[in-house]
Design a protein around this motif. Structure first.
Motif, PDB file in Angstrom:
ATOM      1  N   LYS A 253       0.828  -1.202   0.000  1.00  0.00           N
ATOM      2  CA  LYS A 253       0.000   0.000   0.000  1.00  0.00           C
ATOM      3  C   LYS A 253       0.870   1.262   0.000  1.00  0.00           C
ATOM      4  O   LYS A 253       0.528   2.245  -0.625  1.00  0.00           O
ATOM      5  CB  LYS A 253      -0.895  -0.002   1.239  1.00  0.00           C
ATOM      6  CG  LYS A 253      -1.752   1.235   1.420  1.00  0.00           C
ATOM      7  CD  LYS A 253      -2.831   1.357   0.337  1.00  0.00           C
ATOM      8  CE  LYS A 253      -3.741   2.544   0.630  1.00  0.00           C
ATOM      9  NZ  LYS A 253      -4.752   2.727  -0.455  1.00  0.00           N
ATOM     10  N   PHE A 254       1.998   1.195   0.711  1.00  0.00           N
ATOM     11  CA  PHE A 254       2.863   2.370   0.867  1.00  0.00           C
ATOM     12  C   PHE A 254       4.307   2.058   0.495  1.00  0.00           C
ATOM     13  O   PHE A 254       5.205   2.097   1.341  1.00  0.00           O
ATOM     14  CB  PHE A 254       2.809   2.877   2.313  1.00  0.00           C
ATOM     15  CG  PHE A 254       1.461   3.303   2.786  1.00  0.00           C
ATOM     16  CD1 PHE A 254       0.664   2.445   3.540  1.00  0.00           C
ATOM     17  CD2 PHE A 254       0.975   4.570   2.495  1.00  0.00           C
ATOM     18  CE1 PHE A 254      -0.585   2.847   3.989  1.00  0.00           C
ATOM     19  CE2 PHE A 254      -0.275   4.982   2.934  1.00  0.00           C
ATOM     20  CZ  PHE A 254      -1.060   4.120   3.683  1.00  0.00           C
ATOM     21  N   PRO A 255       4.583   1.727  -0.753  1.00  0.00           N
ATOM     22  CA  PRO A 255       5.977   1.479  -1.130  1.00  0.00           C
ATOM     23  C   PRO A 255       6.831   2.721  -0.966  1.00  0.00           C
ATOM     24  O   PRO A 255       6.403   3.828  -1.296  1.00  0.00           O
ATOM     25  CB  PRO A 255       5.879   1.026  -2.595  1.00  0.00           C
ATOM     26  CG  PRO A 255       4.533   1.464  -3.059  1.00  0.00           C
ATOM     27  CD  PRO A 255       3.642   1.527  -1.864  1.00  0.00           C
ATOM     28  N   ILE A 256       8.033   2.511  -0.454  1.00  0.00           N
ATOM     29  CA  ILE A 256       8.951   3.604  -0.146  1.00  0.00           C
ATOM     30  C   ILE A 256      10.300   3.313  -0.770  1.00  0.00           C
ATOM     31  O   ILE A 256      10.773   2.185  -0.751  1.00  0.00           O
ATOM     32  CB  ILE A 256       9.097   3.766   1.386  1.00  0.00           C
ATOM     33  CG1 ILE A 256       7.816   4.336   1.996  1.00  0.00           C
ATOM     34  CG2 ILE A 256      10.293   4.641   1.744  1.00  0.00           C
ATOM     35  CD1 ILE A 256       7.782   4.292   3.521  1.00  0.00           C
TER      36      ILE A 256
ATOM     37  N   SER B  83      -0.731   3.728  -2.835  1.00  0.00           N
ATOM     38  CA  SER B  83      -1.267   2.940  -3.952  1.00  0.00           C
ATOM     39  C   SER B  83      -2.747   2.660  -3.797  1.00  0.00           C
ATOM     40  O   SER B  83      -3.295   2.683  -2.684  1.00  0.00           O
ATOM     41  CB  SER B  83      -0.512   1.605  -4.031  1.00  0.00           C
ATOM     42  OG  SER B  83       0.869   1.802  -4.191  1.00  0.00           O
ATOM     43  N   ASN B  84      -3.378   2.363  -4.935  1.00  0.00           N
ATOM     44  CA  ASN B  84      -4.785   1.965  -4.939  1.00  0.00           C
ATOM     45  C   ASN B  84      -5.612   2.871  -4.024  1.00  0.00           C
ATOM     46  O   ASN B  84      -6.221   2.432  -3.041  1.00  0.00           O
ATOM     47  CB  ASN B  84      -4.925   0.505  -4.510  1.00  0.00           C
ATOM     48  CG  ASN B  84      -6.324  -0.035  -4.728  1.00  0.00           C
ATOM     49  OD1 ASN B  84      -7.083   0.482  -5.554  1.00  0.00           O
ATOM     50  ND2 ASN B  84      -6.678  -1.059  -3.967  1.00  0.00           N
ATOM     51  N   LEU B  85      -5.630   4.127  -4.359  1.00  0.00           N
ATOM     52  CA  LEU B  85      -6.193   5.152  -3.480  1.00  0.00           C
ATOM     53  C   LEU B  85      -7.689   4.964  -3.237  1.00  0.00           C
ATOM     54  O   LEU B  85      -8.448   4.581  -4.135  1.00  0.00           O
ATOM     55  CB  LEU B  85      -5.945   6.527  -4.078  1.00  0.00           C
ATOM     56  CG  LEU B  85      -4.487   6.989  -4.062  1.00  0.00           C
ATOM     57  CD1 LEU B  85      -4.308   8.233  -4.924  1.00  0.00           C
ATOM     58  CD2 LEU B  85      -4.031   7.245  -2.637  1.00  0.00           C
ATOM     59  N   SER B  86      -8.082   5.245  -2.014  1.00  0.00           N
ATOM     60  CA  SER B  86      -9.487   5.300  -1.630  1.00  0.00           C
ATOM     61  C   SER B  86      -9.695   6.605  -0.849  1.00  0.00           C
ATOM     62  O   SER B  86      -8.725   7.206  -0.388  1.00  0.00           O
ATOM     63  CB  SER B  86      -9.853   4.093  -0.760  1.00  0.00           C
ATOM     64  OG  SER B  86      -9.215   4.195   0.493  1.00  0.00           O
TER      65      SER B  86
END
Lengths: 113, 116
Positions: free
Chosen positions: B65-68, B81-84
């Motif tokens: 969800k939060f690649p850094i 990622s895959n925003l909501s």
């Protein structure tokens, strides 16, 4: 885990000293007390930190009790620009897990005319 | 001290897309972090960005969800990622150890994300 306790809000008249308390009764011997503030819509700003001695810089003074279980941040002459949320945080120095900067809910200081 | 800049300062994104936030520090720093501040809330640490290795995530935050990334000692990126709509928050970059000696942690101005 909440390591510090602060009042949710405080008011201060412009030109007067703002005294913001913080309770950290479970502080460890190697933990420092840090203060940050966050003015609306900005990133947190470092103010001051200390271990056991009182500290002063151009922004504020930090008074830590002898038993280190509480501290007070003093803004000597508050201005409207000091209106912000003030965070008291305890952490160790270094790079380990205990050195992470963990924010509580802070004190919302409102400086008024 | 360290001066931290973030890009973009704000963005409005559609559900299901991704946003990458860049963080640049004006000097080499030991540690870099990413925080999230949801509306009306305090800051929550997402992860520590490690140079040359995978980031260290806090409980409740995952790499998918939060690649850094942190390719060097002055730069890091956070992708949401895959925003909501629940991802609508301010995302803040932070850094510590400027100059190799100071332990003070500094913060960027934040990136305000709105997801429609």
């Amino acid at each position: 885990d909440a390591k510090t306790t602060q009042p949710p809000s405080m008011d201060c008249a412009e030109g007067r000293a703002a005294n913001l308390p913080c309770n950290h009764s479970t502080i460890s011997g190697n933990e420092y007390v840090y203060w940050y503030r966050q003015i609306h819509s900005q990133g947190p700003q470092y103010i001051i930190h200390g271990l056991k001695n009182n500290e002063t810089n151009e922004m504020a003074s930090l008074i830590i009790t002898e038993d280190r279980k509480s501290s007070t941040l003093i803004l000597p002459h508050a201005t409207l620009r000091d209106t912000a949320v003030y965070y008291c945080i305890v952490r160790v120095k270094g790079t380990g897990t205990a050195s992470k900067l963990t924010f509580g809910t802070g004190t919302r200081l409102q400086v008024t005319l | 001290s360290a001066v931290i800049s973030q890009k973009p300062s704000r963005d409005i994104c559609q559900r299901g897309t991704s946003l990458t936030i860049q963080c640049q520090v004006d000097s080499q720093v030991t540690m870099m972090f990413w925080y999230r501040q949801q509306p009306g809330q305090s800051l929550t640490l997402i992860a520590t960005a490690n140079q040359g290795s995978e980031a260290t995530y806090e409980s409740g935050f995952v790499i998918d969800k939060f690649p850094i990334s942190r390719p060097n000692l002055t730069f890091s990126t956070l992708t949401v990622s895959n925003l909501s709509p629940e991802d609508s928050s301010i995302y803040l970059c932070s850094a510590r150890g400027a100059g190799g000696t100071t332990d003070t942690q500094y913060f960027g101005p934040g990136t305000r994300l709105t997801v429609l």
